[in-house]
Scaffold this motif. Structure first.
Motif, PDB file in Angstrom:
ATOM      1  N   MET A   1     -37.306  54.252   3.477  1.00  0.00           N
ATOM      2  CA  MET A   1     -38.615  54.830   3.206  1.00  0.00           C
ATOM      3  C   MET A   1     -38.435  56.021   2.275  1.00  0.00           C
ATOM      4  SD  MET A   1     -40.265  52.936   5.220  1.00  0.00           S
ATOM      5  CE  MET A   1     -41.791  53.673   4.746  1.00  0.00           C
ATOM      6  N   ARG A   2     -39.359  56.200   1.359  1.00  0.00           N
ATOM      7  CA  ARG A   2     -39.413  57.406   0.522  1.00  0.00           C
ATOM      8  C   ARG A   2     -40.865  57.838   0.445  1.00  0.00           C
ATOM      9  NH1 ARG A   2     -34.640  59.701   0.473  1.00  0.00           N
ATOM     10  NH2 ARG A   2     -33.082  58.082   0.306  1.00  0.00           N
TER      11      ARG A   2
ATOM     12  N   VAL B   1     -42.143  59.685   8.794  1.00  0.00           N
ATOM     13  CA  VAL B   1     -42.525  60.911   9.499  1.00  0.00           C
ATOM     14  C   VAL B   1     -41.287  61.559  10.116  1.00  0.00           C
ATOM     15  CG1 VAL B   1     -43.813  61.827  11.479  1.00  0.00           C
ATOM     16  CG2 VAL B   1     -44.912  60.187   9.928  1.00  0.00           C
ATOM     17  N   ARG B   2     -40.458  60.758  10.787  1.00  0.00           N
ATOM     18  CA  ARG B   2     -39.237  61.262  11.429  1.00  0.00           C
ATOM     19  C   ARG B   2     -38.250  61.803  10.399  1.00  0.00           C
ATOM     20  NH1 ARG B   2     -34.647  59.065  11.403  1.00  0.00           N
ATOM     21  NH2 ARG B   2     -35.396  56.952  11.013  1.00  0.00           N
ATOM     22  N   GLU B   3     -37.993  61.025   9.349  1.00  0.00           N
ATOM     23  CA  GLU B   3     -37.008  61.438   8.339  1.00  0.00           C
ATOM     24  C   GLU B   3     -37.410  62.746   7.649  1.00  0.00           C
ATOM     25  OE1 GLU B   3     -34.051  60.527   7.274  1.00  0.00           O
ATOM     26  OE2 GLU B   3     -33.743  58.637   8.318  1.00  0.00           O
ATOM     27  N   ILE B   4     -38.679  62.857   7.286  1.00  0.00           N
ATOM     28  CA  ILE B   4     -39.110  64.083   6.611  1.00  0.00           C
ATOM     29  C   ILE B   4     -39.045  65.271   7.561  1.00  0.00           C
ATOM     30  CG2 ILE B   4     -41.109  65.235   5.551  1.00  0.00           C
ATOM     31  CD1 ILE B   4     -41.596  62.664   3.979  1.00  0.00           C
ATOM     32  N   LYS B   5     -39.368  65.062   8.820  1.00  0.00           N
ATOM     33  CA  LYS B   5     -39.239  66.144   9.810  1.00  0.00           C
ATOM     34  C   LYS B   5     -37.771  66.546   9.956  1.00  0.00           C
ATOM     35  CE  LYS B   5     -40.794  68.871  13.098  1.00  0.00           C
ATOM     36  NZ  LYS B   5     -41.716  69.972  12.829  1.00  0.00           N
TER      37      LYS B   5
ATOM     38  N   GLU C   1     -35.327  66.226   7.795  1.00  0.00           N
ATOM     39  CA  GLU C   1     -34.773  66.811   6.577  1.00  0.00           C
ATOM     40  C   GLU C   1     -35.398  68.160   6.222  1.00  0.00           C
ATOM     41  OE1 GLU C   1     -33.780  62.637   4.216  1.00  0.00           O
ATOM     42  OE2 GLU C   1     -35.476  63.844   3.562  1.00  0.00           O
ATOM     43  N   THR C   2     -36.719  68.292   6.443  1.00  0.00           N
ATOM     44  CA  THR C   2     -37.442  69.429   5.878  1.00  0.00           C
ATOM     45  C   THR C   2     -38.213  70.278   6.880  1.00  0.00           C
ATOM     46  OG1 THR C   2     -39.502  68.207   5.521  1.00  0.00           O
ATOM     47  CG2 THR C   2     -37.822  68.047   3.780  1.00  0.00           C
ATOM     48  N   ASN C   3     -38.343  69.815   8.102  1.00  0.00           N
ATOM     49  CA  ASN C   3     -39.137  70.477   9.135  1.00  0.00           C
ATOM     50  C   ASN C   3     -40.646  70.298   8.929  1.00  0.00           C
ATOM     51  OD1 ASN C   3     -39.276  72.116  11.566  1.00  0.00           O
ATOM     52  ND2 ASN C   3     -40.126  73.713  10.262  1.00  0.00           N
ATOM     53  N   LEU C   4     -41.061  69.530   7.923  1.00  0.00           N
ATOM     54  CA  LEU C   4     -42.481  69.337   7.665  1.00  0.00           C
ATOM     55  C   LEU C   4     -43.028  68.184   8.507  1.00  0.00           C
ATOM     56  CD1 LEU C   4     -42.651  69.698   3.770  1.00  0.00           C
ATOM     57  CD2 LEU C   4     -43.111  71.443   5.525  1.00  0.00           C
ATOM     58  N   ASP C   5     -44.255  68.339   8.953  1.00  0.00           N
ATOM     59  CA  ASP C   5     -44.986  67.281   9.643  1.00  0.00           C
ATOM     60  C   ASP C   5     -45.949  66.669   8.638  1.00  0.00           C
ATOM     61  OD1 ASP C   5     -44.001  67.653  12.403  1.00  0.00           O
ATOM     62  OD2 ASP C   5     -44.935  69.624  12.190  1.00  0.00           O
ATOM     63  N   ILE C   6     -45.752  65.394   8.322  1.00  0.00           N
ATOM     64  CA  ILE C   6     -46.617  64.735   7.350  1.00  0.00           C
ATOM     65  C   ILE C   6     -47.637  63.863   8.073  1.00  0.00           C
ATOM     66  CG2 ILE C   6     -44.926  64.813   5.485  1.00  0.00           C
ATOM     67  CD1 ILE C   6     -44.396  61.789   6.096  1.00  0.00           C
ATOM     68  N   SER C   7     -48.765  63.632   7.401  1.00  0.00           N
ATOM     69  CA  SER C   7     -49.811  62.785   7.980  1.00  0.00           C
ATOM     70  C   SER C   7     -50.666  62.213   6.857  1.00  0.00           C
ATOM     71  CB  SER C   7     -50.661  63.589   8.963  1.00  0.00           C
ATOM     72  OG  SER C   7     -51.290  64.667   8.304  1.00  0.00           O
ATOM     73  N   ASP C   8     -51.655  61.427   7.248  1.00  0.00           N
ATOM     74  CA  ASP C   8     -52.553  60.769   6.308  1.00  0.00           C
ATOM     75  C   ASP C   8     -51.738  60.006   5.266  1.00  0.00           C
ATOM     76  OD1 ASP C   8     -54.852  59.916   5.058  1.00  0.00           O
ATOM     77  OD2 ASP C   8     -55.278  61.841   4.090  1.00  0.00           O
ATOM     78  N   LEU C   9     -50.930  59.062   5.773  1.00  0.00           N
ATOM     79  CA  LEU C   9     -50.011  58.311   4.919  1.00  0.00           C
ATOM     80  C   LEU C   9     -50.711  57.143   4.240  1.00  0.00           C
ATOM     81  CD1 LEU C   9     -46.889  58.176   7.256  1.00  0.00           C
ATOM     82  CD2 LEU C   9     -47.436  59.851   5.496  1.00  0.00           C
TER      83      LEU C   9
END
Length: 146
Positions: free
Chosen positions: A19-20, A64-68, A70-78
């Motif tokens: 995933m990217r 969502v897991r990978e970005i958390k 790597e970066t500590n960010l919580d992403i949404s509205d994918l």
């Protein structure tokens, strides 16, 4: 690795799913991470955040897991953007590309052994040493007119 009937190389482990994601901030910049200089694959190349999908994991949850991680960010509205083949000698990845329309949290490099730097880049001022699949994803994103 052996050759198939068509002369193409067959791999012992035929596919990997990765995933990217494009994460964009309020300044119209996207987040890109630089692979560690000691990385065994693509050192010093800039890439979009993401990674491999674990067995039994849904692809959107993997991003969502990978970005958390790597970066500590919580992403949404994918938003699913595209699916592409990344075929290289000895490996074949199918990469699902998503756009994270929202994020929250404080940006922290939680995996400094994998990425030695991160930066928000304007789409008209990207680094020249982008990992090829990242470059192609960003180009397709730009061609979409976003």
């Amino acid at each position: 690795m052996a050759k198939s009937k068509t002369g193409e190389f067959k791999m012992d482990k035929p596919y990997g799913l990765t995933m990217r994601g494009i994460v964009k901030n309020s300044n119209d910049e996207i987040l890109i991470l630089r692979r560690h200089p000691k990385s065994r694959t693509n050192p010093h190349k800039w890439e979009l955040p993401g990674g491999k999908v674990d067995p039994g994991e849904f692809f959107d949850e993997a991003l969502v897991r990978e970005i958390k991680e790597e970066t500590n960010l919580d992403i949404s509205d994918l938003e699913v953007f595209n699916a592409v083949d990344d075929i290289q000698p000895g490996k074949h990845y199918i990469t699902i590309q998503l756009i994270a329309n929202k994020f929250s949290g404080e940006l922290i490099n939680l995996e400094p052994n994998k990425h030695d730097q991160w930066k928000w880049f304007r789409l008209d001022n990207l680094p020249t040493n982008l990992y090829t699949p990242t470059k192609e994803f960003i180009q397709a994103y730009l061609n979409r007119g976003v």
